[in-house]
Scaffold this motif. Structure first.
Motif, mmCIF file in Angstrom:
data_model
loop_
_atom_site.group_PDB
_atom_site.id
_atom_site.type_symbol
_atom_site.label_atom_id
_atom_site.label_comp_id
_atom_site.label_asym_id
_atom_site.label_seq_id
_atom_site.Cartn_x
_atom_site.Cartn_y
_atom_site.Cartn_z
ATOM 1 N N ILE A 1 49.151 52.911 57.870
ATOM 2 C CA ILE A 1 50.230 52.971 57.155
ATOM 3 C C ILE A 1 51.059 54.424 57.192
ATOM 4 O O ILE A 1 51.797 54.597 57.268
ATOM 5 C CB ILE A 1 49.727 53.156 55.784
ATOM 6 C CG1 ILE A 1 48.888 51.904 55.124
ATOM 7 C CG2 ILE A 1 50.727 54.084 54.653
ATOM 8 C CD1 ILE A 1 47.963 51.854 54.096
ATOM 9 N N GLN A 2 50.167 55.719 57.707
ATOM 10 C CA GLN A 2 50.711 56.664 58.205
ATOM 11 C C GLN A 2 51.667 56.950 59.633
ATOM 12 O O GLN A 2 52.367 57.690 59.477
ATOM 13 C CB GLN A 2 49.668 57.726 58.365
ATOM 14 C CG GLN A 2 49.318 58.483 57.262
ATOM 15 C CD GLN A 2 48.071 59.276 57.535
ATOM 16 O OE1 GLN A 2 47.292 58.724 58.353
ATOM 17 N NE2 GLN A 2 47.551 60.285 56.448
ATOM 18 N N SER A 3 51.247 55.577 59.952
ATOM 19 C CA SER A 3 52.339 55.815 61.072
ATOM 20 C C SER A 3 53.524 54.387 61.206
ATOM 21 O O SER A 3 54.754 54.706 61.832
ATOM 22 C CB SER A 3 51.220 55.004 62.831
ATOM 23 O OG SER A 3 50.797 53.526 62.527
ATOM 24 N N THR A 4 52.813 53.609 60.678
ATOM 25 C CA THR A 4 54.626 52.583 59.526
ATOM 26 C C THR A 4 55.286 53.411 59.229
ATOM 27 O O THR A 4 56.333 53.840 59.298
ATOM 28 C CB THR A 4 53.559 51.820 59.141
ATOM 29 O OG1 THR A 4 53.033 50.911 60.286
ATOM 30 C CG2 THR A 4 55.137 50.573 58.570
ATOM 31 N N TRP B 1 60.053 53.941 59.200
ATOM 32 C CA TRP B 1 60.486 52.677 57.515
ATOM 33 C C TRP B 1 62.265 53.603 57.227
ATOM 34 O O TRP B 1 62.287 54.833 57.679
ATOM 35 C CB TRP B 1 60.404 52.982 56.872
ATOM 36 C CG TRP B 1 58.736 51.661 56.821
ATOM 37 C CD1 TRP B 1 58.957 51.130 57.756
ATOM 38 C CD2 TRP B 1 58.143 51.139 55.964
ATOM 39 N NE1 TRP B 1 57.446 50.035 57.250
ATOM 40 C CE2 TRP B 1 56.927 49.824 56.366
ATOM 41 C CE3 TRP B 1 58.279 51.101 54.548
ATOM 42 C CZ2 TRP B 1 56.341 49.539 55.721
ATOM 43 C CZ3 TRP B 1 57.312 50.835 53.515
ATOM 44 C CH2 TRP B 1 55.934 50.157 54.224
ATOM 45 N N LYS B 2 63.084 53.287 57.451
ATOM 46 C CA LYS B 2 64.418 53.917 57.224
ATOM 47 C C LYS B 2 65.117 53.629 55.197
ATOM 48 O O LYS B 2 65.832 54.335 55.015
ATOM 49 C CB LYS B 2 66.219 53.119 57.904
ATOM 50 C CG LYS B 2 65.524 52.920 59.302
ATOM 51 C CD LYS B 2 65.660 54.131 60.047
ATOM 52 C CE LYS B 2 64.728 54.419 61.608
ATOM 53 N NZ LYS B 2 64.131 54.562 62.002
ATOM 54 N N ASN B 3 64.626 53.258 54.609
ATOM 55 C CA ASN B 3 64.613 52.792 53.674
ATOM 56 C C ASN B 3 63.654 53.913 52.712
ATOM 57 O O ASN B 3 64.367 53.641 51.374
ATOM 58 C CB ASN B 3 64.963 52.042 53.102
ATOM 59 C CG ASN B 3 63.143 51.079 53.363
ATOM 60 O OD1 ASN B 3 62.810 51.440 53.769
ATOM 61 N ND2 ASN B 3 63.418 50.076 52.702
#
Length: 126
Positions: free
Chosen positions: A4-7, A11-13
């Motif tokens: 989660i922390q790396s994803t 994310w642009k939104n």
């Protein structure tokens, strides 16, 4: 958790926001930590009317609005959760706003008043 922390950064939104930030016209963020770290609630205002959306400041109003010093197993920092509840509820009363509680059941919108060492929730009448 690492995934989660790396994803999130990719994310642009997703945007972080701070206490008091105006997210869209008429909607402001209010920091309400204690239940969880970084917990936020919201103030929706239009004209002279205000609605405080308390998210998880408290759960069941019959228990935690009346007894803001009680903690639930879901409060990550009990003393801070109590301080946040009291400050948030006092603000709602002082600003003569309405409050909506995510876990309040229906109707989940109403007003608060002081009641001894706690508070009383009065649901709106349809």
């Amino acid at each position: 958790m690492r995934r989660i922390q790396s994803t999130f950064p990719t994310w642009k939104n997703i945007k972080q926001y701070a206490d008091g930030a105006e997210l869209v016209p008429g909607v402001r963020a209010i920091a309400t930590p204690g239940h969880t770290v970084g917990h936020m609630s919201f103030l929706v205002a239009s004209g002279g009317q205000q609605l405080f959306i308390q998210s998880d400041v408290t759960g069941i109003p019959q228990l935690f609005v009346k007894n803001p010093g009680w903690f639930s197993m879901f409060d990550t920092d009990g003393p801070q959760a109590e301080a946040t509840r009291r400050a948030f509820f006092d603000r709602v009363i002082a600003e003569k706003g309405m409050i909506a509680g995510y876990h309040f059941g229906f109707p989940n919108v109403g007003t608060l008043s002081k009641d001894g060492n706690g508070y009383a929730f009065a649901a709106v009448k349809a």
